[in-house]
Design a protein around this motif. Sequence first.
Motif, PDB file in Angstrom:
ATOM      1  N   LEU A  56       0.910  -1.257  -0.146  1.00 25.51           N
ATOM      2  CA  LEU A  56      -0.116  -0.014  -0.026  1.00 25.51           C
ATOM      3  C   LEU A  56       0.977   1.409   0.013  1.00 25.51           C
ATOM      4  CD1 LEU A  56      -2.810  -1.181   2.720  1.00 25.51           C
ATOM      5  CD2 LEU A  56      -2.988  -0.994   0.138  1.00 25.51           C
ATOM      6  N   TRP A  57       1.819   1.097   0.865  1.00 27.40           N
ATOM      7  CA  TRP A  57       2.830   2.423   0.857  1.00 27.40           C
ATOM      8  C   TRP A  57       4.025   2.121   1.558  1.00 27.40           C
ATOM      9  CZ3 TRP A  57       2.410   6.834  -1.402  1.00 27.40           C
ATOM     10  CH2 TRP A  57       3.238   8.147  -0.722  1.00 27.40           C
ATOM     11  N   VAL A  58       5.058   2.837   1.255  1.00 26.14           N
ATOM     12  CA  VAL A  58       6.480   2.584   1.879  1.00 26.14           C
ATOM     13  C   VAL A  58       6.914   4.071   2.230  1.00 26.14           C
ATOM     14  CG1 VAL A  58       8.676   1.637   1.709  1.00 26.14           C
ATOM     15  CG2 VAL A  58       7.071   0.319   0.625  1.00 26.14           C
ATOM     16  N   SER A  59       7.123   3.833   3.190  1.00 22.27           N
ATOM     17  CA  SER A  59       7.947   5.451   4.044  1.00 22.27           C
ATOM     18  C   SER A  59       9.298   5.152   3.966  1.00 22.27           C
ATOM     19  CB  SER A  59       7.118   5.861   5.202  1.00 22.27           C
ATOM     20  OG  SER A  59       7.511   6.941   5.745  1.00 22.27           O
ATOM     21  N   GLY A  60      10.044   6.206   3.382  1.00 27.04           N
ATOM     22  CA  GLY A  60      11.677   6.182   3.287  1.00 27.04           C
ATOM     23  C   GLY A  60      12.071   5.973   1.918  1.00 27.04           C
TER      24      GLY A  60
END
Length: 156
Positions: A56-60
């Motif tokens: 869904l999402w990757v932060s970094g």
Amino acid sequence: MKTILFALGLAIALAVPSVAQAREVTFTTELLDYGGDGAYLALYLTDAAGKYRGTLWVSGKKTKYYKHLSGWARGSRLNPAEYDGLTGASITSGRTLKITLDLDDALIDNGYEIRVDTSVEDMRDNRADISLPLTSEGSGKPVAGRGYVRSFRYEF
């Protein structure tokens, strides 16, 4: 000819509602004050058996740290096609990450789970810091994480 066109139009009108529909879902992840560098997070879906089904999402942004998001890394096999276009900056201590995505209605109330893996440089990695079913009943209800996540919720 008019009869054929009418029948075709009727068939299309009946078929359109059966096409998969998407729902806008907002995911809110609030981090604890942990006193370290920015955190890397991976939000992803698993099926009822716990098998990875999608990112869904990757932060970094630094991909060299993605291997520390172990549950997600194993499921996605760190294949860039799994996360291209689904990334943002890391999130820092005490801050909140809020993202809104369109999810297929078929994912809701059908055994899928949302998982969030977290990692902070020179600190502990947390596989499945958050793991909860994606249900209508759970929408809007905050849950506490097991690592760096103070609170996580999703809302339709």
